[in-house]
Design a protein around this motif. Sequence first.
Motif, PDB file in Angstrom:
ATOM      1  N   GLN A 119       6.470   4.023 -30.419  1.00  0.00           N
ATOM      2  CA  GLN A 119       5.533   3.575 -31.452  1.00  0.00           C
ATOM      3  C   GLN A 119       4.674   4.782 -31.805  1.00  0.00           C
ATOM      4  OE1 GLN A 119       2.053   1.379 -29.500  1.00  0.00           O
ATOM      5  NE2 GLN A 119       3.746   0.778 -28.185  1.00  0.00           N
ATOM      6  N   ALA A 120       3.752   4.607 -32.765  1.00  0.00           N
ATOM      7  CA  ALA A 120       2.929   5.757 -33.148  1.00  0.00           C
ATOM      8  C   ALA A 120       2.204   6.287 -31.914  1.00  0.00           C
ATOM      9  CB  ALA A 120       1.916   5.327 -34.205  1.00  0.00           C
ATOM     10  N   GLY A 121       2.375   7.561 -31.620  1.00  0.00           N
ATOM     11  CA  GLY A 121       1.686   8.166 -30.475  1.00  0.00           C
ATOM     12  C   GLY A 121       2.378   7.942 -29.147  1.00  0.00           C
ATOM     13  N   ARG A 122       3.536   7.285 -29.149  1.00  0.00           N
ATOM     14  CA  ARG A 122       4.266   7.094 -27.889  1.00  0.00           C
ATOM     15  C   ARG A 122       5.745   7.371 -28.132  1.00  0.00           C
ATOM     16  NH1 ARG A 122       4.010   1.692 -24.330  1.00  0.00           N
ATOM     17  NH2 ARG A 122       1.946   2.515 -23.903  1.00  0.00           N
ATOM     18  N   LEU A 276      -8.496   7.704 -33.019  1.00  0.00           N
ATOM     19  CA  LEU A 276      -7.168   7.080 -33.010  1.00  0.00           C
ATOM     20  C   LEU A 276      -7.254   5.610 -32.633  1.00  0.00           C
ATOM     21  CD1 LEU A 276      -4.937   9.754 -31.216  1.00  0.00           C
ATOM     22  CD2 LEU A 276      -5.084   9.260 -33.661  1.00  0.00           C
ATOM     23  N   ASP A 277      -6.219   4.892 -33.018  1.00  0.00           N
ATOM     24  CA  ASP A 277      -6.053   3.497 -32.636  1.00  0.00           C
ATOM     25  C   ASP A 277      -6.152   3.392 -31.103  1.00  0.00           C
ATOM     26  OD1 ASP A 277      -5.268   0.936 -32.486  1.00  0.00           O
ATOM     27  OD2 ASP A 277      -3.129   1.338 -32.758  1.00  0.00           O
ATOM     28  N   THR A 278      -6.866   2.414 -30.599  1.00  0.00           N
ATOM     29  CA  THR A 278      -7.158   2.384 -29.159  1.00  0.00           C
ATOM     30  C   THR A 278      -5.920   2.288 -28.268  1.00  0.00           C
ATOM     31  OG1 THR A 278      -7.551   0.048 -29.412  1.00  0.00           O
ATOM     32  CG2 THR A 278      -9.506   1.466 -29.232  1.00  0.00           C
ATOM     33  N   ALA A 279      -4.811   1.725 -28.783  1.00  0.00           N
ATOM     34  CA  ALA A 279      -3.648   1.550 -27.914  1.00  0.00           C
ATOM     35  C   ALA A 279      -3.131   2.885 -27.373  1.00  0.00           C
ATOM     36  CB  ALA A 279      -2.536   0.821 -28.660  1.00  0.00           C
ATOM     37  N   GLN A 280      -3.046   3.886 -28.189  1.00  0.00           N
ATOM     38  CA  GLN A 280      -2.474   5.176 -27.767  1.00  0.00           C
ATOM     39  C   GLN A 280      -3.474   6.291 -27.993  1.00  0.00           C
ATOM     40  OE1 GLN A 280       0.323   4.885 -26.274  1.00  0.00           O
ATOM     41  NE2 GLN A 280       0.742   2.834 -26.973  1.00  0.00           N
ATOM     42  N   ASN A 281      -4.685   6.129 -27.509  1.00  0.00           N
ATOM     43  CA  ASN A 281      -5.669   7.161 -27.835  1.00  0.00           C
ATOM     44  C   ASN A 281      -5.965   8.127 -26.694  1.00  0.00           C
ATOM     45  OD1 ASN A 281      -7.311   5.735 -26.166  1.00  0.00           O
ATOM     46  ND2 ASN A 281      -8.947   5.396 -27.654  1.00  0.00           N
ATOM     47  N   ALA A 282      -5.208   8.026 -25.579  1.00  0.00           N
ATOM     48  CA  ALA A 282      -5.419   8.989 -24.485  1.00  0.00           C
ATOM     49  C   ALA A 282      -4.792  10.315 -24.897  1.00  0.00           C
ATOM     50  CB  ALA A 282      -4.787   8.491 -23.200  1.00  0.00           C
ATOM     51  N   ARG A 312      -0.101  13.550 -29.625  1.00  0.00           N
ATOM     52  CA  ARG A 312      -1.322  12.734 -29.815  1.00  0.00           C
ATOM     53  C   ARG A 312      -2.512  13.593 -30.184  1.00  0.00           C
ATOM     54  NH1 ARG A 312      -1.450   8.418 -24.951  1.00  0.00           N
ATOM     55  NH2 ARG A 312       0.681   7.710 -25.256  1.00  0.00           N
ATOM     56  N   LEU A 313      -2.559  14.764 -29.583  1.00  0.00           N
ATOM     57  CA  LEU A 313      -3.661  15.671 -29.885  1.00  0.00           C
ATOM     58  C   LEU A 313      -3.654  16.015 -31.374  1.00  0.00           C
ATOM     59  CD1 LEU A 313      -5.872  17.399 -28.616  1.00  0.00           C
ATOM     60  CD2 LEU A 313      -4.181  19.200 -28.283  1.00  0.00           C
ATOM     61  N   LEU A 314      -2.465  16.290 -31.917  1.00  0.00           N
ATOM     62  CA  LEU A 314      -2.381  16.632 -33.341  1.00  0.00           C
ATOM     63  C   LEU A 314      -2.685  15.417 -34.213  1.00  0.00           C
ATOM     64  CD1 LEU A 314       0.623  19.130 -33.298  1.00  0.00           C
ATOM     65  CD2 LEU A 314      -1.788  19.650 -33.692  1.00  0.00           C
ATOM     66  N   LEU A 315      -2.301  14.226 -33.749  1.00  0.00           N
ATOM     67  CA  LEU A 315      -2.662  13.012 -34.502  1.00  0.00           C
ATOM     68  C   LEU A 315      -4.184  12.874 -34.548  1.00  0.00           C
ATOM     69  CD1 LEU A 315      -0.058  10.391 -33.163  1.00  0.00           C
ATOM     70  CD2 LEU A 315      -0.166  11.352 -35.482  1.00  0.00           C
ATOM     71  N   ALA A 316      -4.816  13.167 -33.415  1.00  0.00           N
ATOM     72  CA  ALA A 316      -6.281  13.075 -33.366  1.00  0.00           C
ATOM     73  C   ALA A 316      -6.896  14.115 -34.299  1.00  0.00           C
ATOM     74  CB  ALA A 316      -6.775  13.278 -31.933  1.00  0.00           C
ATOM     75  N   CYS A 317      -6.314  15.311 -34.318  1.00  0.00           N
ATOM     76  CA  CYS A 317      -6.824  16.354 -35.229  1.00  0.00           C
ATOM     77  C   CYS A 317      -6.702  15.884 -36.675  1.00  0.00           C
ATOM     78  CB  CYS A 317      -6.043  17.658 -35.036  1.00  0.00           C
ATOM     79  SG  CYS A 317      -6.423  18.517 -33.504  1.00  0.00           S
ATOM     80  N   GLU A 320      -9.287  13.416 -37.630  1.00  0.00           N
ATOM     81  CA  GLU A 320     -10.633  13.988 -37.785  1.00  0.00           C
ATOM     82  C   GLU A 320     -10.686  15.088 -38.832  1.00  0.00           C
ATOM     83  OE1 GLU A 320     -13.234  15.104 -34.693  1.00  0.00           O
ATOM     84  OE2 GLU A 320     -12.271  13.834 -33.212  1.00  0.00           O
ATOM     85  N   GLY A 321      -9.531  15.437 -39.391  1.00  0.00           N
ATOM     86  CA  GLY A 321      -9.497  16.569 -40.330  1.00  0.00           C
ATOM     87  C   GLY A 321      -9.758  17.890 -39.628  1.00  0.00           C
ATOM     88  N   ALA A 322      -9.461  17.951 -38.314  1.00  0.00           N
ATOM     89  CA  ALA A 322      -9.700  19.182 -37.557  1.00  0.00           C
ATOM     90  C   ALA A 322      -8.396  19.982 -37.441  1.00  0.00           C
ATOM     91  CB  ALA A 322     -10.216  18.842 -36.163  1.00  0.00           C
ATOM     92  N   PHE A 323      -8.504  21.240 -37.064  1.00  0.00           N
ATOM     93  CA  PHE A 323      -7.355  22.120 -36.820  1.00  0.00           C
ATOM     94  C   PHE A 323      -6.324  22.001 -37.947  1.00  0.00           C
ATOM     95  CE2 PHE A 323      -3.505  23.287 -34.138  1.00  0.00           C
ATOM     96  CZ  PHE A 323      -3.873  24.608 -33.991  1.00  0.00           C
ATOM     97  N   PRO A 324      -6.747  22.359 -39.175  1.00  0.00           N
ATOM     98  CA  PRO A 324      -5.837  22.188 -40.313  1.00  0.00           C
ATOM     99  C   PRO A 324      -4.620  23.086 -40.208  1.00  0.00           C
ATOM    100  CG  PRO A 324      -7.811  23.378 -40.969  1.00  0.00           C
ATOM    101  CD  PRO A 324      -8.028  22.972 -39.547  1.00  0.00           C
ATOM    102  N   LEU A 325      -3.579  22.645 -40.879  1.00  0.00           N
ATOM    103  CA  LEU A 325      -2.335  23.404 -40.928  1.00  0.00           C
ATOM    104  C   LEU A 325      -2.559  24.683 -41.737  1.00  0.00           C
ATOM    105  CD1 LEU A 325       0.774  23.471 -40.571  1.00  0.00           C
ATOM    106  CD2 LEU A 325       0.918  22.149 -42.675  1.00  0.00           C
ATOM    107  N   ALA A 326      -2.307  25.831 -41.141  1.00  0.00           N
ATOM    108  CA  ALA A 326      -2.483  27.089 -41.867  1.00  0.00           C
ATOM    109  C   ALA A 326      -1.292  28.003 -41.609  1.00  0.00           C
ATOM    110  CB  ALA A 326      -3.785  27.774 -41.446  1.00  0.00           C
TER     111      ALA A 326
END
Length: 429
Positions: A119-122, A276-282, A312-317, A320-326
């Motif tokens: 599923q998303a994030g797993r 992130l959605d709480t189910a897969q937010n670790a 998951r880390l990249l999903l979190a980024c 949050e709009g963090a660590f943009p693709l460059a």
Amino acid sequence: MAEAQAPLRAPKGTQDVLWPESTRWAELVARFARRVGLAGYGLALTPLFEEARLFRRGIGEESEVVGKEMYEFTDRGGRDMALRPEGTAPVVRAFVQHHPPVPWKAWYVTPAFRYEQPQAGRYRQHHQLGVEVLGTDDPDLDVEVVSLAAAFYGDLGLRRVELSVNSMGCAEDRPAYVAALREYLASRRDELCDEHRGRLEANPLRVLDCKRPRCRAVTEEAPRMVDFLDEACAAHFGRVRAGLDALGVAHRLEPRLVRGLDYYTRTTFEFAATALDTAQNAVGGGGRYNGLAEAIGGPPTPGIGFGIGIERLLLACDAEGAFPLAPPVPDAFVVDLTGGEVARDLAEELRRAGLAAERAFDGRSAKAQLRQADRSGARLAVIVGAEELAAGTARVKDLRGTAPELAVARAAVVERVRALVAGREGGPS
Ligand code: HAM
């Protein structure tokens, strides 16, 4: 006759990471290496597969990761092997095998394989960045390890990451806790979810991990491991929390944090991305495993580490709009309207000088080449037509429009490009 077959695709629960997205992965790993390198961690590379008994003994038969999700296979020599479901047991196995001087600090980046319901994030193949330290039980090391992970999230610009900590105690104090927990859960058995109603005797700690509302309501009031810690474990945990406070690493006690792998002792921790959605937010987790080296046949050696899930880390980024693709862009794109030899030679000359250079192939038209140069994001176009070829020059055009287009001698092209890229925009050189 050949059978009609479905087109080949990446296996369920896995994904291809292609350019330009993969440039983010490369940068992520580089930043992690830099961050942990500052604290003296070196890269450890170990095989993607191991004897399955390593994970059975190290992680525990009872855990979902080993009992239900491990990719196991018999190799052609009849050995029972497994694709690594995580990074810790292999690194500890390598430590036991090579006995390097302690404290031994290692970092890794690795795929990990778990037969999960995707599923998303797993995923069935995910990737982890991690560290492991073997050879000391000093609580200040726990502080170092936890704060390294926290600093790395900060390096990426993530702000919405919450840290939970707990202590799992040790072989001395845990049995009394497990007994108390079992008794409590049995008294409220009917309120538990279907899965755990029947399984609570075998492993009551697993119930604490259950995210279903029925179990959550019961475990809310369950006895807490932190109230059962013996003197040494309580002192250890106290020093860890004080250290985190001293370093300004915000955290909260989560008495139900038991984590899914059975090797943990004392400090455990988990980072949750609240965007992130709480189910897969670790987005990362870890802890101490003071009995693991011994469990796999080595000398008793304390250890601690963490693993961070890259996907998951990249999903979190993203959330949050963090660590943009460059993705990196060429410094110069060579446009050759004379048959391709100039592009071949000039692109190579620029690259030998340490500049990023691209070119078109297949004798494309001037228009097509300039379009490709634009699309590449190149800072400059170096253009050679019949006129320039005859005069031994090239036109250097600033594709972002800040410097005047100039004809320069062929021999001066590299210097001109270098000057413009470095922001030393002068007149003709
Ligand atoms: P873990 O919590 O099982 O710990 O996994 C670490 C991280 O990997 C998780 O926090 C999550 O971000 C990511 N992850 C785990 N499973 C999946 C999956 N199926 N799909 C996507 N991401 C996933 C460990 O593996 C321990 N070895 C951590 C550790 C190191 N403890 C001590 N040292």
